[in-house]
Design an enzyme around this catalytic site. Structure first.
Site, PDB file in Angstrom:
ATOM      1  N   HIS A 184      -7.082  -5.817   2.499  1.00 21.75           N
ATOM      2  CA  HIS A 184      -5.843  -5.470   3.102  1.00 21.75           C
ATOM      3  C   HIS A 184      -5.228  -6.373   4.041  1.00 21.75           C
ATOM      4  O   HIS A 184      -5.766  -7.064   4.974  1.00 21.75           O
ATOM      5  CB  HIS A 184      -6.167  -4.076   3.992  1.00 21.75           C
ATOM      6  CG  HIS A 184      -6.678  -3.086   3.289  1.00 21.75           C
ATOM      7  ND1 HIS A 184      -5.927  -1.793   3.012  1.00 21.75           N
ATOM      8  CD2 HIS A 184      -7.822  -2.909   2.985  1.00 21.75           C
ATOM      9  CE1 HIS A 184      -6.897  -0.962   2.713  1.00 21.75           C
ATOM     10  NE2 HIS A 184      -7.955  -1.466   2.367  1.00 21.75           N
ATOM     11  N   GLN A 242     -14.432   2.497   1.926  1.00 21.73           N
ATOM     12  CA  GLN A 242     -13.808   1.724   0.826  1.00 21.73           C
ATOM     13  C   GLN A 242     -13.604   2.983  -0.453  1.00 21.73           C
ATOM     14  O   GLN A 242     -14.591   4.017  -0.725  1.00 21.73           O
ATOM     15  CB  GLN A 242     -14.762   1.140  -0.212  1.00 21.73           C
ATOM     16  CG  GLN A 242     -14.103   0.458  -1.344  1.00 21.73           C
ATOM     17  CD  GLN A 242     -14.891  -0.678  -1.855  1.00 21.73           C
ATOM     18  OE1 GLN A 242     -16.019  -0.933  -1.430  1.00 21.73           O
ATOM     19  NE2 GLN A 242     -14.346  -1.476  -3.024  1.00 21.73           N
ATOM     20  N   HIS A 255     -10.268  -5.517  -3.028  1.00 22.93           N
ATOM     21  CA  HIS A 255      -9.124  -5.624  -2.512  1.00 22.93           C
ATOM     22  C   HIS A 255      -8.993  -6.208  -1.005  1.00 22.93           C
ATOM     23  O   HIS A 255      -9.900  -5.951  -0.232  1.00 22.93           O
ATOM     24  CB  HIS A 255      -8.282  -4.444  -2.691  1.00 22.93           C
ATOM     25  CG  HIS A 255      -8.771  -3.422  -1.980  1.00 22.93           C
ATOM     26  ND1 HIS A 255      -9.783  -2.670  -2.828  1.00 22.93           N
ATOM     27  CD2 HIS A 255      -8.812  -2.591  -0.943  1.00 22.93           C
ATOM     28  CE1 HIS A 255     -10.327  -1.397  -2.307  1.00 22.93           C
ATOM     29  NE2 HIS A 255      -9.566  -1.594  -0.966  1.00 22.93           N
ATOM     30  N   ASN A 267     -12.762  -3.231   3.216  1.00 24.37           N
ATOM     31  CA  ASN A 267     -13.632  -2.309   3.557  1.00 24.37           C
ATOM     32  C   ASN A 267     -14.640  -2.461   2.266  1.00 24.37           C
ATOM     33  O   ASN A 267     -14.311  -2.458   1.122  1.00 24.37           O
ATOM     34  CB  ASN A 267     -13.007  -0.919   3.274  1.00 24.37           C
ATOM     35  CG  ASN A 267     -11.981  -0.611   4.372  1.00 24.37           C
ATOM     36  OD1 ASN A 267     -12.216  -1.128   5.470  1.00 24.37           O
ATOM     37  ND2 ASN A 267     -10.786  -0.219   4.295  1.00 24.37           N
ATOM     38  N   ASP A 311       1.024  -1.228   0.101  1.00 24.81           N
ATOM     39  CA  ASP A 311      -0.077   0.046   0.071  1.00 24.81           C
ATOM     40  C   ASP A 311       0.854   1.322   0.191  1.00 24.81           C
ATOM     41  O   ASP A 311       1.892   1.422   0.565  1.00 24.81           O
ATOM     42  CB  ASP A 311      -0.959  -0.015   1.314  1.00 24.81           C
ATOM     43  CG  ASP A 311      -2.096   1.033   1.062  1.00 24.81           C
ATOM     44  OD1 ASP A 311      -3.350   0.365   1.091  1.00 24.81           O
ATOM     45  OD2 ASP A 311      -2.015   1.954   1.060  1.00 24.81           O
TER      46      ASP A 311
HETATM   47  P1  AMP Z   1     -10.011   1.172   0.609  1.00 20.94           P
HETATM   48  O1  AMP Z   1     -10.042   2.505   1.544  1.00 20.94           O
HETATM   49  O2  AMP Z   1     -10.354  -0.164   1.615  1.00 20.94           O
HETATM   50  O3  AMP Z   1     -10.697   1.287  -0.781  1.00 20.94           O
HETATM   51  O4  AMP Z   1      -8.361   0.948   0.295  1.00 20.94           O
HETATM   52  C1  AMP Z   1      -7.479   1.629  -0.759  1.00 20.94           C
HETATM   53  C2  AMP Z   1      -6.099   1.434  -0.616  1.00 20.94           C
HETATM   54  O5  AMP Z   1      -5.404   1.575  -1.608  1.00 20.94           O
HETATM   55  C3  AMP Z   1      -5.684   2.738   0.399  1.00 20.94           C
HETATM   56  O6  AMP Z   1      -5.147   2.144   1.654  1.00 20.94           O
HETATM   57  C4  AMP Z   1      -4.658   3.449  -0.537  1.00 20.94           C
HETATM   58  O7  AMP Z   1      -3.584   3.856   0.200  1.00 20.94           O
HETATM   59  C5  AMP Z   1      -4.199   2.179  -1.584  1.00 20.94           C
HETATM   60  N1  AMP Z   1      -3.801   2.722  -2.885  1.00 20.94           N
HETATM   61  C6  AMP Z   1      -4.361   3.583  -3.630  1.00 20.94           C
HETATM   62  N2  AMP Z   1      -3.891   3.716  -4.759  1.00 20.94           N
HETATM   63  C7  AMP Z   1      -2.584   2.895  -4.541  1.00 20.94           C
HETATM   64  C8  AMP Z   1      -1.497   2.468  -5.493  1.00 20.94           C
HETATM   65  N3  AMP Z   1      -1.435   3.229  -6.821  1.00 20.94           N
HETATM   66  N4  AMP Z   1      -0.586   1.850  -4.970  1.00 20.94           N
HETATM   67  C9  AMP Z   1      -0.763   1.201  -3.744  1.00 20.94           C
HETATM   68  N5  AMP Z   1      -1.772   1.526  -2.857  1.00 20.94           N
HETATM   69  C10 AMP Z   1      -2.607   2.359  -3.391  1.00 20.94           C
END
Ligand code: AMP
Ligand code: ZN
Length: 119
Positions: free
Chosen positions: A107, A99, A105, A92, A36
């Site tokens: 985590h 989300q 995805h 999420n 992340d």
């Molecule tokens: P969510 O809030 O559960 O949708 O999580 C999305 C996650 O994606 C967040 O923790 C972001 O920091 C992560 N994220 C978004 N864009 C990228 C990226 N290009 N590379 C790695 N992580 C990312």
């Protein structure tokens, strides 16, 4: 918007296609795992299906084998990252759960003690 249009603009599909750089941790036939960009724990890896679906519930409905693969990939990441003392898996789902990326995805968080209940 069609599924194809969504996948064209989806940030995680762009990682799967290699169009956007990511620190890849693990890959399987169905899943890609990468670190992340905004880590919330010493280890914070996202496991995503190669298939574009909005969340893990849609993945379960569309392709249960791929959902299982995401979870076994998460376990492989945890082993590779030395998380034998435990780790947390979070998915999420929807706006109230914060989300932010609508490509399924999981985590994988570890390397520190986790609070319960989560915030
Ligand atoms: P969510 O809030 O559960 O949708 O999580 C999305 C996650 O994606 C967040 O923790 C972001 O920091 C992560 N994220 C978004 N864009 C990228 C990226 N290009 N590379 C790695 N992580 C990312
Ligand atoms: Zn996508």
């Amino acid at each position: 918007m069609s599924d194809d249009d969504q996948s064209q603009s989806c940030p995680f599909c762009r990682i799967v296609r290699g169009e956007v750089p990511a620190k890849i941790a693990f890959e399987s036939d169905h899943s890609v795992a990468f670190h992340d960009v905004n880590p919330q724990a010493p280890t914070h890896v996202l496991v995503i299906p190669r298939r574009h679906v909005a969340n893990v519930a849609e993945l379960a409905a569309a392709a249960p084998v791929e959902l299982a693969d995401a979870f076994s990939s998460a376990a492989a990441v945890a082993a590779q990252q030395g998380l034998e003392r435990g780790y947390r898996i979070v998915a999420n789902t929807g706006p109230q759960a914060h989300q932010t990326v609508y490509h399924a995805h999981i985590h994988v968080l570890g390397g520190r003690s986790m609070a319960w209940p989560p915030g």
